[in-house]
Design a protein around this motif. Structure first.
Motif, PDB file in Angstrom:
ATOM      1  N   SER A  81       0.817  -1.211   0.000  1.00 47.56           N
ATOM      2  CA  SER A  81       0.000   0.000   0.000  1.00 47.56           C
ATOM      3  C   SER A  81       0.854   1.266   0.000  1.00 47.56           C
ATOM      4  O   SER A  81       0.474   2.279  -0.596  1.00 47.56           O
ATOM      5  N   GLY A  84       1.822   1.597  -3.586  1.00 45.16           N
ATOM      6  CA  GLY A  84       0.687   1.861  -4.464  1.00 45.16           C
ATOM      7  C   GLY A  84      -0.056   3.131  -4.156  1.00 45.16           C
ATOM      8  O   GLY A  84      -0.709   3.707  -5.036  1.00 45.16           O
ATOM      9  N   TYR A 107      -5.181   2.006  -6.877  1.00 46.40           N
ATOM     10  CA  TYR A 107      -4.630   0.839  -6.186  1.00 46.40           C
ATOM     11  C   TYR A 107      -5.707  -0.210  -5.942  1.00 46.40           C
ATOM     12  O   TYR A 107      -5.477  -1.411  -6.137  1.00 46.40           O
ATOM     13  N   LEU A 108      -6.889   0.226  -5.541  1.00 39.62           N
ATOM     14  CA  LEU A 108      -7.969  -0.716  -5.278  1.00 39.62           C
ATOM     15  C   LEU A 108      -8.503  -1.361  -6.550  1.00 39.62           C
ATOM     16  O   LEU A 108      -9.220  -2.357  -6.480  1.00 39.62           O
ATOM     17  N   GLY A 113      -4.428  -4.657  -4.627  1.00 45.33           N
ATOM     18  CA  GLY A 113      -5.120  -3.646  -3.837  1.00 45.33           C
ATOM     19  C   GLY A 113      -6.447  -4.142  -3.294  1.00 45.33           C
ATOM     20  O   GLY A 113      -6.788  -3.906  -2.124  1.00 45.33           O
TER      21      GLY A 113
END
Length: 205
Positions: A81, A84, A107-108, A113
């Motif tokens: 994380s 990202g 990222y998600l 992610g």
């Protein structure tokens, strides 16, 4: 060769060690393997043995460095994380918040992610795992809190602004849409959220 003649044998060059070296490569391989398995199988099925096999290292190597599965997962999630979702510093709080929200949305949208968000959103009866999740969220809030701290120092936000609450208000809609999948994340959503959060925070001053 006489005593006056210099020794033609060149002196050995000093050993130059590459930065990082094997330890850094092993760490990266293990963390990458952990994130990959987290995305493919979920936290419930992730094991030290599986991570070690995927990374091509011995289980003892993993245990020696991380100690247990929870610490390994926490390190992998934080490392992933952090890479990202970097904390921006654009010089203005609105663009900082929008950039952070956009990085979170991007990222998600990746398998890694999504797996991190899903894993960290789960409750756990395992105290060690529950503590790892709490540490993960607190670490991310502490890092991203620099956005609010800088804004307060620049006079853009009130001194008593709650950084954690501000970031939760910014990120929650994006995380909800990612995890529940009931609505898409529109390209302009990060900017809209940044504006809404700032309007709410400044209305108090």
């Amino acid at each position: 060769m006489t005593e006056e003649e210099p020794d033609p044998t060149p002196a050995p060059e000093p050993i130059r060690r590459r930065p990082g070296g094997r330890a850094a490569r092993v760490r990266q391989a293990v963390l990458t393997a952990a994130l990959d398995l987290l995305a493919e199988e979920g936290i419930a099925r992730l094991t030290i043995a599986g991570v070690a096999a995927r990374a091509g290292v011995n289980e003892t190597t993993v245990y020696r460095r991380w100690g247990n599965r929870e610490k390994l997962v926490l390190d992998a999630m934080l490392t992933g994380s952090n890479a990202g979702i970097p904390v921006p510093d654009t010089g203005a709080v609105r663009t900082d918040l929008a950039a952070f929200a956009r990085a979170l949305a991007d990222y998600l949208a990746t398998p890694a992610g999504r797996s991190v968000a899903q894993a960290a959103s789960l409750s756990s009866d395992d105290p060690a795992l529950a503590e790892a999740w709490q540490t993960f969220w607190q670490a991310r809030l502490d890092q991203a809190g620099a956005i609010v701290t800088r804004a307060v120092e620049r006079g853009e936000l009130p001194p008593d602004t709650d950084a954690a609450l501000a970031l939760e208000l910014l990120c929650a809609p994006i995380q909800t849409r990612c995890l529940l999948g009931h609505r898409p994340i529109e390209p302009d959503l990060p900017d809209r959220l940044a504006t809404l959060v700032l309007d709410g925070l400044r209305a108090r001053s």
